[in-house]
Design a protein around this motif. Structure first.
Motif, PDB file in Angstrom:
ATOM      1  N   MET A 289       0.841  -1.199   0.000  1.00 10.53           N
ATOM      2  CA  MET A 289       0.000   0.000   0.000  1.00 10.53           C
ATOM      3  C   MET A 289       0.879   1.252   0.000  1.00 10.53           C
ATOM      4  O   MET A 289       1.893   1.309   0.684  1.00 10.53           O
ATOM      5  N   ASN A 290       0.475   2.244  -0.793  1.00  8.78           N
ATOM      6  CA  ASN A 290       1.229   3.488  -0.827  1.00  8.78           C
ATOM      7  C   ASN A 290       1.106   4.216   0.498  1.00  8.78           C
ATOM      8  O   ASN A 290       0.044   4.248   1.105  1.00  8.78           O
ATOM      9  N   LYS A 291       2.221   4.788   0.926  1.00  9.66           N
ATOM     10  CA  LYS A 291       2.178   5.595   2.137  1.00  9.66           C
ATOM     11  C   LYS A 291       1.488   6.916   1.859  1.00  9.66           C
ATOM     12  O   LYS A 291       1.518   7.433   0.750  1.00  9.66           O
ATOM     13  N   GLY A 292       0.858   7.440   2.883  1.00 11.94           N
ATOM     14  CA  GLY A 292       0.202   8.727   2.760  1.00 11.94           C
ATOM     15  C   GLY A 292       1.185   9.862   2.962  1.00 11.94           C
ATOM     16  O   GLY A 292       2.398   9.717   2.765  1.00 11.94           O
ATOM     17  N   ARG A 293       0.644  10.965   3.381  1.00 15.72           N
ATOM     18  CA  ARG A 293       1.446  12.174   3.587  1.00 15.72           C
ATOM     19  C   ARG A 293       0.869  12.911   4.779  1.00 15.72           C
ATOM     20  O   ARG A 293      -0.343  12.896   4.996  1.00 15.72           O
ATOM     21  N   VAL A 294       1.722  13.570   5.533  1.00 17.06           N
ATOM     22  CA  VAL A 294       1.276  14.302   6.719  1.00 17.06           C
ATOM     23  C   VAL A 294       1.673  15.772   6.589  1.00 17.06           C
ATOM     24  O   VAL A 294       2.827  16.089   6.278  1.00 17.06           O
ATOM     25  N   TYR A 295       0.701  16.638   6.820  1.00 19.49           N
ATOM     26  CA  TYR A 295       0.951  18.076   6.869  1.00 19.49           C
ATOM     27  C   TYR A 295       0.866  18.511   8.326  1.00 19.49           C
ATOM     28  O   TYR A 295      -0.173  18.358   8.971  1.00 19.49           O
TER      29      TYR A 295
END
Length: 510
Positions: free
Chosen positions: A1-7
């Motif tokens: 699964m692709n990793k997400g991103r955090v802002y």
């Protein structure tokens, strides 16, 4: 699964308009928003409808989640492939523990952005009329934590250098330690008469400020029962407050005002409240949409097919104009088919909406309601003339009834309908229960009835009791009549049925 991103986003000190453009974009694109109490909940209205909200708390006496749990929560959500916005009050790098959150994300190879916010250490003093630097007083300032880890003491700070070398000192999270802060600064050489200010809930409607000196501020804080969250400012710049307290001079300062009209209509009212120093809380109890019933849709389309046959087209609201022309465009009907009709607009805003579409109203009444429109056109009416009246599903029947009495053929069609909504209702109930709403604005009878019904649907058995003690502002007599039917007193009444006049009524002396 692709990793997400955090802002990792700084929400600013409280005023929702102080968030950065990049921070707002991060809210708009998030799958999940993780936020705490110092981030204004009004920012959450910019989220996607399907975005998940996770409140992680951080109250003075307890944490919903510990910091370590928040760190792991961000990682877990990102590893699920989600775009996560961590919304933190102020600036995340100024005692916001963003470093700890970012470190764990980096260890798990999660992509993250740190988006700065306006720190309360400069914004809150500014809103209290205290610039942290001034060429006549000081060219330096320091931001100091007023609250350290339990296993540390203030001996960890270099009090002597702070007292001697820094012009302005800004302490965050230090209200509980104001006595120790004052004592240490005096001990290290700061004159006891050095000015001090504490600003609580700076940039919010609840903003409150007390001033004193190092020698007496502790007692003043106790007498006022001044609690966190507050910023402490120590230095000569505090003397400028009396002259520069700009926010507190605005006529609606300290007033939290509930806006009940549809979100698509609310921007002008919200902006005016903001301009005059108030804090607008949006609770749109109405959503506007095209007619949902097949028979209403059919009646509208049949009327539009006969546009060349009408002698008059009467438009009674900006919304009526918008939905009317939207349907014309959807049907592919040329506006030139209206060429045989005279067009009347109920007020300047409706006329402006027509002008934006290249049509100048033939008649503009001096009174912005049905009675005024009838008075303005009555001299030109002739029995047998055909009138098209595109309105809302809840429109008054006064105008069509009077026109029929005069012998005109009236085609009344719904171009839009009002739908009750309860979005963001939990926040509004919390504010009402804590007597934190000072004024409720009503811009139509349907906003009155829908607010009462929305509160009922949200579990309030006696909604009228929840509104007791709250001032009420009405845009016109028909709206006021509906308010009185519920037994509620009216504090403010607009002289004209316009949003600007409504706001003017709230800033004039009672």
């Amino acid at each position: 699964m692709n990793k997400g991103r955090v802002y990792l986003v700084g929400a600013g000190p409280g005023d929702p308009k102080l968030i950065s453009v990049r921070g707002l974009e991060a809210i708009q694109k998030a799958d999940v928003i993780v936020y705490d109490r110092l981030a204004n909940p009004r920012l959450l209205k910019h989220r996607r409808p399907d975005a998940e909200l996770i409140f992680v708390g951080k109250l003075p006496d307890k944490h919903i989640l510990k910091q370590e749990e928040i760190n792991h929560l961000l990682v877990d959500l990102a590893l699920q492939g989600k775009v996560v916005t961590r919304l933190k009050g102020g600036d995340p790098s100024v005692f916001g523990r963003v470093g700890e959150e970012a470190e764990l994300l980096a260890e798990h190879d999660v992509t993250f952005d740190i988006i700065p916010g306006i720190t309360s250490s400069i914004a809150v003093p500014a809103y209290a009329g205290i610039p942290v630097t001034h060429r006549n007083f000081t060219s330096s300032f320091a931001i100091i934590t007023g609250h350290e880890y339990p296993n540390k003491t203030y001996s960890g700070l270099d009090w002597e250098n702070l007292a001697k070398a820094i012009g302005t000192m800004v302490f965050l999270m230090g209200v509980a330690n104001i006595e120790q802060i004052s004592r240490e600064l005096i001990r290290c050489g700061k004159p006891p008469e050095t000015p001090v200010a504490l600003v609580r809930w700076g940039t919010w409607a609840d903003q409150a400020t007390i001033t004193g000196t190092l020698s007496d501020i502790t007692e003043k804080v106790r007498e006022a029962e001044f609690k966190s969250p507050a910023v402490i400012i120590v230095g000569e710049v505090v003397k400028l407050r009396e002259k520069l307290a700009w926010v507190e001079k605005k006529p609606l300062f300290g007033r939290r005002i509930l806006v009940t009209r549809a979100r698509s209509q609310a921007s002008e009212l919200v902006d005016l409240i903001d301009d005059f120093g108030g804090e607008a809380v949006e609770f749109p109890v109405i959503r506007l949409q095209p007619p949902s019933q097949p028979e209403a849709q059919q009646a509208l389309d049949e009327a539009l097919d006969k546009l060349p046959t009408y002698d008059w087209i009467l438009l009674t609201s900006v919304n009526g104009v918008e939905f009317f022309f939207n349907r014309l465009r959807q049907r592919g009907i040329d506006v030139r088919s209206m060429g045989n009709a005279r067009i009347a607009a109920v007020g300047p805003k409706t006329a402006e909406a027509l002008a934006e579409r290249g049509i100048i109203a033939d008649v503009l009444p001096s009174k912005y309601q049905g009675e005024g429109m009838l008075e303005a056109i009555q001299g030109d009416l002739r029995a047998g003339q055909k009138v098209l009246l595109p309105t809302a599903d809840l429109a008054r029947d006064y105008l069509p009834a009077k026109l029929r009495e005069l012998g005109l053929q009236v085609t009344e069609v719904d171009v839009y309908e009002n739908v009750l909504t309860t979005d963001d209702g939990d926040e509004v109930i919390h504010l009402l229960q804590n007597q934190s709403i000072h004024i409720i604005t009503f811009t139509s009878s349907s906003t009155v009835t829908n607010l009462i019904e929305a509160l009922k649907q949200l579990g309030i058995e006696e909604p009228l009791s929840l509104l007791q003690g709250v001032e009420i502002a009405c845009i016109g007599p028909k709206t006021a009549e509906t308010v009185r039917q519920y037994g509620l007193p009216i504090t403010y009444m607009a002289e004209e049925a316009t949003v600007r006049s409504l706001v003017q009524s709230m800033i004039q002396p009672k």
